[in-house]
Design an enzyme around this catalytic site. Structure first.
Site, PDB file in Angstrom:
ATOM      1  N   LYS A  73      42.244-139.335 -57.748  1.00 18.71           N
ATOM      2  CA  LYS A  73      42.717-140.267 -56.667  1.00 18.71           C
ATOM      3  C   LYS A  73      44.376-139.514 -56.424  1.00 18.71           C
ATOM      4  O   LYS A  73      44.293-138.314 -57.338  1.00 18.71           O
ATOM      5  CB  LYS A  73      43.662-141.223 -57.202  1.00 18.71           C
ATOM      6  CG  LYS A  73      43.597-141.741 -59.007  1.00 18.71           C
ATOM      7  CD  LYS A  73      44.210-143.118 -59.407  1.00 18.71           C
ATOM      8  CE  LYS A  73      42.610-143.907 -59.249  1.00 18.71           C
ATOM      9  NZ  LYS A  73      42.468-144.960 -58.566  1.00 18.71           N
ATOM     10  N   ARG A  74      44.978-139.448 -55.875  1.00 15.09           N
ATOM     11  CA  ARG A  74      46.244-139.031 -55.690  1.00 15.09           C
ATOM     12  C   ARG A  74      46.840-139.294 -57.437  1.00 15.09           C
ATOM     13  O   ARG A  74      46.714-139.902 -58.264  1.00 15.09           O
ATOM     14  CB  ARG A  74      47.348-139.545 -55.063  1.00 15.09           C
ATOM     15  CG  ARG A  74      47.307-139.231 -53.899  1.00 15.09           C
ATOM     16  CD  ARG A  74      47.543-138.022 -53.591  1.00 15.09           C
ATOM     17  NE  ARG A  74      48.873-137.763 -53.025  1.00 15.09           N
ATOM     18  CZ  ARG A  74      49.088-136.978 -52.052  1.00 15.09           C
ATOM     19  NH1 ARG A  74      48.227-137.034 -51.141  1.00 15.09           N
ATOM     20  NH2 ARG A  74      50.585-136.991 -52.332  1.00 15.09           N
TER      21      ARG A  74
ATOM     22  N   LYS B 133      34.622-148.355 -54.158  1.00 17.17           N
ATOM     23  CA  LYS B 133      33.241-147.033 -54.033  1.00 17.17           C
ATOM     24  C   LYS B 133      32.744-146.848 -54.789  1.00 17.17           C
ATOM     25  O   LYS B 133      31.668-146.788 -54.819  1.00 17.17           O
ATOM     26  CB  LYS B 133      34.104-145.987 -53.724  1.00 17.17           C
ATOM     27  CG  LYS B 133      34.709-146.105 -51.928  1.00 17.17           C
ATOM     28  CD  LYS B 133      35.872-144.634 -51.491  1.00 17.17           C
ATOM     29  CE  LYS B 133      36.696-145.447 -50.826  1.00 17.17           C
ATOM     30  NZ  LYS B 133      37.922-144.767 -50.136  1.00 17.17           N
TER      31      LYS B 133
ATOM     32  N   LYS C 125      49.935-144.400 -61.309  1.00 18.04           N
ATOM     33  CA  LYS C 125      48.099-143.931 -61.565  1.00 18.04           C
ATOM     34  C   LYS C 125      47.956-143.740 -63.069  1.00 18.04           C
ATOM     35  O   LYS C 125      46.660-144.217 -63.365  1.00 18.04           O
ATOM     36  CB  LYS C 125      47.129-143.289 -60.537  1.00 18.04           C
ATOM     37  CG  LYS C 125      47.783-143.517 -59.000  1.00 18.04           C
ATOM     38  CD  LYS C 125      47.490-143.156 -57.755  1.00 18.04           C
ATOM     39  CE  LYS C 125      47.743-143.721 -56.904  1.00 18.04           C
ATOM     40  NZ  LYS C 125      46.680-144.362 -56.485  1.00 18.04           N
TER      41      LYS C 125
END
Ligand code: TH1
Length: 816
Positions: A552-553, A664, A558
């Site tokens: 992910k970014r 996902k 995060k």
């Protein structure tokens, strides 16, 4: 299909491919060359879609139906070719057709460049929703910008991220249909002029502007085997003629060309910032540019449908604002209705509010858009004036509703005062919309009860939730053919357009036969990924290790850093050789950092430095490997996700609005290690808490800890393993050539308060990682959990999300 019919389809495809190679490309079809036949196939597929697309657009007009305008500054559609072929149901025929030329369909499909017209989750969500609108027959369009340069191309040089230009249109895309004759003028600068109309009423017009043309460029988005093809219209900036003439008339040829080039800069490049705005004039111009062009298109269609009055606009048009980036559209519609169509303010405002709906995607304070009034007033003088007027009317209403509450008035005002007057775009979007939604249950609660609490007091009925979703076409059917086939072999293919059907897999979770087939598929996917890593990085990895994936970014919230701390802890344990052994693991990272975000870029360097030390250490051998895959993009995600065992979704609770990567992975049978954040909460509920590795403080606990004073140093002093890991980073164990290199990372944790609470969650994270390992050693138990994850993911289909928007917010029904 009967053998003969199939044969005819294949022959027709072959003829068309060769015809396009010769007549469209002007190339010799013999001997067949990959680059040429790739394009020949693209045009062949495109022909078959165009007819359906024309039919679909015609059916909208015939039905005179309400249409959705999904306005987004970002789209991340991924590669088109395979998606189109599968939507048309032509995969086997295309495979055979190109095989007859000695070519391989998957090879050809790999020729395609990724259109990187977005940063991450927000842009990818927009593309999933386009896919679902097409598949569910919701009449609508996507609107955005055709950037010449998409998100930068990332390479890793000496462990550091290096940005390269992504000139994706260098070789003209066969999927972008440019409508050179289809242009609208868009105005900037100038001033607002007051005048009296025939009735002596004071009115305003926007004069002395500079003009740029917006050219329509269309991309088709097909539904899954339903003949429906939706349109995504992206605007490209083209200089206007008057602009040139002015210079030419002064005899300034070079000046004319330069002015032309500069005006076309508007659609030149995507701003590469995810979850943090840039506040640059060019960005504001991009926002207004695509909004103004889109509204001219909306009005043209509205008029074509023989409207009786503008009061019907909200019965014909619904505009969904994908975050605040298109929120200037609220002022633009008011300008059109009041200045151009001469409606009285109250009537225009009622129409406007009934037309717009706003989706919020982030609660990070630094990510909420504000524009200095000075800048907005210079670029869009009339719009600033309109915004002041909107605010005036709104605040008057608030004062009537809550007399004496000036604190409330200040907090909800569209204009903020501290640090200079500025326009708060989220406030404009809330006030100008009839619906405001968050993107996961927890996030929607946070915006209603905290971030926009004062608005919820004034207009509680506006606030609602639509949990994000992902399209099962791209994120299972297309990216994981082996698993799709296995699933379909037991429950049929209906799940592709009705994901709730996956529930029928649950009874197979304990079936040893089915488990073996499930394991076999997953193993095959892992081998494919290992081969890809070998090809890209020259690094050999073992497919039988636990594939632990964090893609992910790169952003502090995060918490890729927390993952790195676990990797270092594991590394130290393996070198120490004390305690129980650990099952072998390969830890994957991928993601881009905003070019100006120094801390995130340093985290990339740290991951690569740790990888270098760990991968070269014979003491850990093949038990631990760390991989950073450069240039994360949709296509790379499609390769990685089907091969993941463990999905890392470890953001600080309360900070990730939803996440969609989390969906996902679970859909493809990976187990999640995650916090109670964003959609993780709902994923855990759906798959069952026993099939989810939960850790970390809750959103409420994070808030309390922050309020009552949190001392990361205390934790550091008390945990030997944590202390060791941080000391190694601080003293250059991973950067012997520059021992102080990672000092800023350690400082952010120990000296600057550890805002993202990595240390607070460290111990629990390490413990739960241990539980992951125990679970992984029980292959049957793990497989059971994996199957149940897939089986229970039905509600995370973007079909469900789009149908919720359609019935609760847009009030549109699917076309028959
Ligand atoms: C993302 C959110 O971070 C993510 O949690 C969410 O799943 C996704 O949107 C889709 O809803 C965001 N991306 C951006 C990008 C920009 C500004 C704000 C956000 S929020 C440029």
């Amino acid at each position: 299909m009967t053998g003969q019919k199939q044969n005819r389809t294949v022959e027709a495809l072959k003829d068309d491919i060769q015809r396009h190679v010769a007549l469209t490309l002007g190339s010799d079809p013999f001997p067949p060359r990959k680059e040429h036949y790739y394009l020949g196939l693209c045009y062949t597929v495109r022909d078959r879609l165009v007819e359906k697309w024309l039919d679909t657009q015609r059916s909208y007009y015939d039905a005179i139906t309400k249409r959705v305008y999904y306005m987004s500054l970002e789209f991340l559609p991924g590669q088109f070719l395979m998606n189109y072929i599968q939507a048309l149901g032509l995969e086997e025929d295309c495979r055979e057709a190109v095989r007859d030329f000695g070519l391989d369909l998957d090879d050809l499909a790999e020729e395609e460049w990724n259109p990187g017209l977005g940063n991450g989750g927000l842009g990818r969500l927009a593309s999933c929703y386009m896919d679902s609108m097409a598949t569910c027959r919701i009449p609508g369009y996507g609107y955005g910008i055709l950037y010449d340069y998409g998100i930068f191309y990332q390479t890793i040089v000496n462990g550091f991220q290096q940005e390269g230009a992504d000139n994706w249109l260098r070789q003209d895309s066969p999927w972008v249909l440019r409508r050179g004759h289809f242009m609208y003028p868009v105005h900037f600068f100038g001033r607002s002029e007051s005048y009296r109309d025939g009735a002596g009423q004071e009115r305003f017009r926007w004069v002395d502007t500079e003009t740029v043309m917006a050219m329509a460029c269309d991309i088709m988005v097909p539904g899954h085997r339903n003949g429906n093809v939706t349109n995504m219209r992206l605007w490209k900036a083209i200089s206007s003629r008057d602009f040139e003439l002015e210079h030419f008339n002064r005899g300034d040829y070079i000046g004319a060309v330069q002015a032309k080039v500069e005006s076309e800069n508007i659609s030149k490049v995507l701003y590469p910032n995810d979850n943090s705005p840039v506040g640059r004039e060019l960005r504001l111009r991009q926002q207004y540019f695509f909004v103004a062009a889109t509204f001219q298109d909306i009005m043209r269609r509205f008029r074509k449908n023989n409207y009786s009055s503008f009061d019907c606009l909200p019965e014909q048009v619904t505009v969904q604002l994908n975050d605040t980036h298109p929120a200037i559209g609220i002022a633009e519609l008011m300008r059109i209705l009041v200045d151009e169509e001469s409606l009285v303010w109250e009537r225009a405002w009622d129409i406007c509010r009934r037309t717009f709906a706003y989706t919020n995607h982030t609660v990070l304070p630094e990510a909420l858009e504000v524009w200095p009034a000075e800048l907005l007033g210079r670029v869009l003088p009339r719009h600033l004036q309109i915004i002041f007027e909107i605010n005036h009317h709104f605040l008057e209403g608030v004062r009537r509703q809550f007399p004496g509450r000036e604190d409330l008035v200040r907090s909800v005002s569209i204009i903020g005062e501290d640090g200079g007057k500025h326009v708060r775009m989220a406030h404009l979007a809330i006030v100008g919309s009839h619906a405001v939604n968050g993107v996961a249950a927890l996030h929607s609660r946070i915006i209603r009860d905290k971030l926009f609490r004062d608005f919820a007091l004034i207009m509680p009925e506006k606030f609602t939730n639509v949990t994000n979703g992902i399209t099962p076409r791209r994120w299972l059917y297309q990216c994981n053919p082996a698993l799709s086939e296995l699933i379909s072999s037991v429950i049929g293919e209906k799940w592709v357009t009705d994901l709730s059907r996956l529930e029928e897999l649950a009874p197979y979770a304990d079936d040893p036969q089915f488990q073996l087939r499930w394991q076999e598929v997953r193993r095959r996917n892992k081998k494919l990924l290992a081969r890809y890593v070998l090809r890209k990085l020259g690094l050999g990895i073992n497919p039988s290790t636990l594939f632990d994936v964090h893609i992910k970014r790169i952003h502090e919230y995060k918490r890729q850093l927390l993952n790195v701390l676990h990797v270092i802890t594991l590394y130290n344990r393996l070198r120490g050789q004390n305690g129980q052994p650990h099952p072998p693991r390969t830890v994957f990272f991928a993601g881009k950092a905003a070019p100006g975000y120094q801390q995130a870029k340093l985290i990339i360097k740290l991951i690569n430095s740790v990888a270098q030390v760990v991968n070269a250490d014979p003491a850990v051998g093949s038990v631990l490997k760390v991989v950073f895959l450069p240039n994360y993009c949709v296509s790379q995600a499609e390769r990685i996700i089907p091969a993941a065992d463990l999905s890392q979704q470890i953001s600080t609770a309360g900070m990730e609005a939803s996440g969609t990567g989390n969906m996902k992975f679970a859909l493809n049978g990976a187990l999640t290690i995650g916090t109670l954040d964003g959609a993780n909460v709902e994923i855990r509920e759906a798959v069952g808490e026993e099939n989810f590795f939960l850790f970390g403080r809750t959103e409420g606990e994070v808030e309390t800890l922050r309020r009552e004073g949190y001392d990361p140093r205390e934790i550091y002093e008390q945990s030997l393993e944590l202390k060791k890991a941080l000391d190694m980073i601080a003293t250059g164990a991973f950067s012997p050539e520059a021992p102080g290199l990672f000092r800023p990372i350690v400082d952010s944790l120990l000296s600057h308060g550890d805002y993202y609470m990595m240390l607070a969650d460290y111990e629990d994270y390490i413990k739960v990682q241990r539980r992951v390992e125990d679970a992984y050693l029980d292959a049957a138990g793990w497989t059971r959990m994996s199957i149940l994850n897939t089986a229970h993911m039905g509600m995370f289909s973007s079909d469900r999300a789009v149908m919720e928007y359609a019935s609760n917010i847009w009030k549109v029904a699917p076309l028959p």
